[in-house]
Design an enzyme around this catalytic site. Structure first.
Site: not given
Ligand code: E4P
Length: 218
Positions: A84
């Site tokens: 990622k």
């Molecule tokens: C996606 O890969 C992220 O980990 C996640 O969806 C972030 O979400 P949040 O805005 O609730 O922190």
């Protein structure tokens, strides 16, 4: 639309895996920090639970060469690891390198269609637009999913869209209707998707009627 679980909590991953609904896992540095455990140990344990599905693990550096180094270390943890990377110029450079090496990537923190297009063209396996965080600033996050989905379809782009920052079950349905390939959802959203008050009332009625009919039990 496939469902991924968005957590670094191994118990949640285990429970969701047992339900048979999880086609992948996404983590991020905040989710890892929340668990208070060693990053690599946590990812290794996730691999041992759901090693057959893609598991996104995020690099921390903001420099392309360091991202590549960190990503390579993460990739050694298993063939299901997806690197990622943040949606920055350096993130794109690293995405392109991993793409050429055949290592899957997930470009995260996407808030516009242009970012999604660039990530896809750099070779991202997945692009992650954040719906909830756009909603938080009074933009309609789901419009972004619709736009990216249309662009990818029209131009035959193979990168898969992961609807991220999902806050509730309505987001899941809207993302599916908007053409997202995947929604990554927190465990509590999976739980809320299971529940319906009419299901609970129906079970209660069936059991009361069964009891009233004095049937032999199983
Ligand atoms: C996606 O890969 C992220 O980990 C996640 O969806 C972030 O979400 P949040 O805005 O609730 O922190």
């Amino acid at each position: 639309m496939k469902l991924f679980i968005d957590t670094a909590n191994v118990e949640e991953i285990r429970k969701a895996h047992e339900l048979g609904v999880v086609a992948g896992v996404t983590t991020n540095p905040s989710l890892i920090a929340k668990e208070g455990r060693d990053f690599f140990e946590t990812v290794k344990e996730i691999v041992s639970i759901v090693g057959e599905v893609p598991i996104s693990a995020e690099v921390i550096s903001l420099k392309a060469d360091e991202m590549i180094e960190q990503g390579k270390k993460l990739a050694e943890l298993g063939s299901s690891i997806v690197i990622k990377l943040p949606m920055t110029a350096d993130g794109l450079k690293a995405t392109n390198v991993f793409s050429k090496l055949g290592i899957p990537t997930n470009v995260t923190l996407i808030f516009s269609s242009t970012q999604a297009l660039l990530a896809a063209r750099a070779g991202a396996t997945y692009v992650s637009p954040f719906i909830g965080r756009l909603d938080d600033i009074n933009q309609i996050g789901m419009n972004l999913i619709k736009e990216i989905s249309q662009i990818f379809q029209v131009h035959g782009i193979k990168s898969e869209i992961i609807a991220a920052s999902v806050r509730h079950s309505a987001h899941v349905i809207e993302a599916a209707l908007a053409g997202s390939h995947i929604a990554t959802v927190p465990y509590k959203v999976i739980e809320s998707m299971i529940k319906h008050p009419l299901t609970d009332a129906g079970i209660e009625r069936f059991l009361a009627d069964w009891e009233g009919a004095k049937q032999n039990s199983f």
